[in-house]
Design an enzyme around this catalytic site. Structure first.
Site, short mmCIF file in Angstrom:
data_model
loop_
_atom_site.label_atom_id
_atom_site.label_comp_id
_atom_site.label_asym_id
_atom_site.label_seq_id
_atom_site.Cartn_x
_atom_site.Cartn_y
_atom_site.Cartn_z
N TYR A 1 0.84 -1.20 0.00
CA TYR A 1 0.00 0.00 0.00
C TYR A 1 0.87 1.26 0.00
O TYR A 1 2.02 1.23 0.46
CB TYR A 1 -0.97 0.03 1.20
CG TYR A 1 -0.33 0.27 2.55
CD1 TYR A 1 -0.17 1.55 3.06
CD2 TYR A 1 0.07 -0.81 3.35
CE1 TYR A 1 0.39 1.77 4.31
CE2 TYR A 1 0.62 -0.60 4.60
CZ TYR A 1 0.78 0.70 5.08
OH TYR A 1 1.34 0.92 6.32
N CYS A 2 0.30 2.33 -0.55
CA CYS A 2 0.94 3.65 -0.48
C CYS A 2 -0.06 4.61 0.16
O CYS A 2 -0.85 4.20 1.01
CB CYS A 2 1.40 4.12 -1.86
SG CYS A 2 0.09 4.31 -3.09
N TRP A 3 -0.02 5.89 -0.21
CA TRP A 3 -0.90 6.85 0.44
C TRP A 3 -2.38 6.59 0.13
O TRP A 3 -3.21 6.54 1.02
CB TRP A 3 -0.50 8.27 0.02
CG TRP A 3 -1.43 9.34 0.51
CD1 TRP A 3 -2.26 10.13 -0.22
CD2 TRP A 3 -1.62 9.74 1.87
NE1 TRP A 3 -2.96 11.00 0.60
CE2 TRP A 3 -2.58 10.78 1.90
CE3 TRP A 3 -1.08 9.32 3.09
CZ2 TRP A 3 -3.01 11.40 3.07
CZ3 TRP A 3 -1.50 9.93 4.27
CH2 TRP A 3 -2.45 10.97 4.24
#
Length: 349
Positions: A94-96
């Site tokens: 996951y990222c932002w």
């Protein structure tokens, strides 16, 4: 593929081998999904640089520069921390907000043959679940508060209740602070990280069983207790622990050994009490500290500072005490026995 989660429990129980947060280190440090490792595809400076290009020059150029940086950083991760993973490894990334950073990294990992998936909505989807559980939804748990004067071993009793099979939430442990001017236990987590850890702890509990929580103010050090938890705490029944001043002083001198062994730290903390207690009284306490008379120092602090403040708070809020447990002795055996009594009272409430 993307993964959608509708609860904290589902998120944490997802059948993946490794949870990877590809955001920049500063983002990860503020908060992340507990258990995640940080493999940033852009470091803090690179992220700032790409963002500046995006705003000041063009989105295309930002993606071009960012793509090259992501590829280089991904290569470093593959050759470094990911080097020993076999072909059946299944990571979740996951990222932002589940956008370019996580999908770019996932694409590279998929080309290797790893069974990688991406969290839809990224960290923001996790944060929404945390906010929902701590602020939006009423808490389904039943709390029982453990209360009492400073030095009645409340935090220690919480640990003993847990060891004996009772449900507990250790707010001070999660906040990394003991809740007073002498409460510093090192750097506190950011508010968001505190809330993530708290939400995870709550997700592990059985709402049909009582949960022991220490009676705290709404603020622990620099952190605030979330609204839904505070509401349940305010309405919760209380178990009061009592002990003599002399016993409490001996116990505190031992429990706060980390502070009393640091002469300069102790002096600095006592100085903070001058606006509340005056120069003369604080100087007398400092003299006790300099002489190594920590039991008398603890006794004086409680008798002249903490106990009067506790009495005023009790008089103002008039909490209902459902049971009282007297620690006639504060040795190990007495605290174990008190923890047994606490569990019995909790189950009877």
């Amino acid at each position: 593929m993307t993964q959608v989660f509708t609860s904290i429990s589902d998120f944490l129980a997802a059948p993946f081998d490794t949870l990877i947060d590809v955001r920049a280190p500063a983002e990860f440090a503020e908060d992340h999904v507990p258990g995640a490792i940080n493999l940033p595809v852009l470091d803090d400076d690179e992220r700032a640089r790409v963002g500046t290009i995006y705003v000041q020059q063009s989105p295309f150029l930002a993606r071009k520069v960012g793509g090259a940086l992501v590829a280089r950083n991904a290569a470093a991760h593959i050759e470094g921390p990911l080097a020993d993973f076999e072909g059946n490894w299944k990571p979740l990334v996951y990222c932002w907000r589940g956008g370019q950073r996580s999908n770019s990294f996932a694409t590279i990992l998929r080309q290797i043959g790893w069974r990688v998936e991406v969290v839809e909505g990224g960290y923001k989807s996790w944060r929404r679940l945390v906010v929902k559980s701590l602020y939006d939804d009423p808490l389904p748990h039943k709390f029982v508060l453990i209360d009492g004067y400073t030095g009645t071993a409340k935090t220690d009793l919480i640990a003993r209740v847990k060891a004996q099979g009772g449900q507990v939430i250790d707010l001070e442990g999660l906040a990394n602070h003991r809740g007073s001017v002498f409460g510093n236990m090192g750097q506190q987590p950011a508010q968001k990280a505190f809330e993530s850890a708290l939400a995870v702890e709550l997700s592990k509990l059985d709402p049909s069983k009582p949960t022991l929580v220490e009676a705290e103010s709404s603020r622990i050090g620099q952190l605030y207790v979330p609204a839904s938890i505070w509401a349940v705490m305010c309405a919760a029944p209380r178990i009061e622990v009592t002990a003599s001043l002399s016993s409490r002083a001996i116990y505190l001198a031992q429990a706060y050994a980390d502070i009393v062994q640091d002469a300069q730290l102790l002096e600095d903390l006592l100085t903070k009490l001058i606006p509340l207690q005056g120069y003369e009284r604080v100087e007398a306490w400092k003299d006790l500290a300099r002489a190594g008379n920590f039991v008398d120092l603890a006794g004086g602090l409680m008798a002249q500072h903490y106990d009067p403040r506790y009495k005023r708070s009790r008089a103002k809020h008039a909490p209902v005490v459902s049971a009282t447990i007297d620690l006639c002795s504060m040795d190990e055996a007495a605290r174990d026995q008190a923890a047994e009594q606490v569990i019995k009272v909790m189950n009877a409430l």
